[in-house]
Design an enzyme around this catalytic site. Sequence first.
Site, PDB file in Angstrom:
ATOM      1  N   GLY A   1      17.619 -17.875  24.957  1.00 54.76           N
ATOM      2  CA  GLY A   1      16.687 -17.656  25.455  1.00 54.76           C
ATOM      3  C   GLY A   1      16.885 -16.708  26.624  1.00 54.76           C
ATOM      4  N   CYS A   2      16.026 -16.144  27.159  1.00 49.51           N
ATOM      5  CA  CYS A   2      16.098 -15.086  28.328  1.00 49.51           C
ATOM      6  C   CYS A   2      16.867 -15.551  29.520  1.00 49.51           C
ATOM      7  CB  CYS A   2      14.736 -14.479  28.735  1.00 49.51           C
ATOM      8  SG  CYS A   2      13.591 -15.416  29.247  1.00 49.51           S
ATOM      9  N   TYR A   3      16.618 -16.895  29.888  1.00 47.74           N
ATOM     10  CA  TYR A   3      17.330 -17.481  31.086  1.00 47.74           C
ATOM     11  C   TYR A   3      18.666 -17.751  30.897  1.00 47.74           C
ATOM     12  CZ  TYR A   3      12.639 -17.973  33.210  1.00 47.74           C
ATOM     13  OH  TYR A   3      11.435 -17.608  33.568  1.00 47.74           O
TER      14      TYR A   3
END
Length: 164
Positions: A148-150
């Site tokens: 995921g991006c985080y």
Amino acid sequence: MIKVGIAGASGYTGLELIRLLTNHTKVELSVLTSETYQNNSVADVFPSLNAVININLQSLDLKTLQSCDVVFLALPHTTGMDLLPKLIESNCKVIDLSADYRLKNPDDYSEWYSLTHKHPGLLSQAVYGLPELNREKIKNVQVVANPGCYPTSIILALAPLLKT
């Protein structure tokens, strides 16, 4: 040419994949699925792609996806969990963009997502898809679990510190 399918092509991630992959010289987008927009052309759903791609969105069909070399699962969390094992049985390389195969330990999966993974034996087969850290592993596996991006932002920032 690499025949590519995108399950969930009409969502945000699917749209971005279409944009990126239409510019790839070795990729043929052959199957794009959307339950919401099935039987509509991609250009009708996304007018910005009118000059780029001429293909219809179709209902998610396992046999059609199995004809691809690579399938991106751009589906909501848990939606592709049962689809992935069937795709790898037919020798497709699968890149899962949900969180379904990111964690190796089924107990961690239960703790973080509050449900039991339906295919815990496959969790260990997936490689965490950060090419900056796992490029060689990604090249040789059948299942890539896209981060995921985080987590990506934190992992890439901390990785150099952890090497020292």
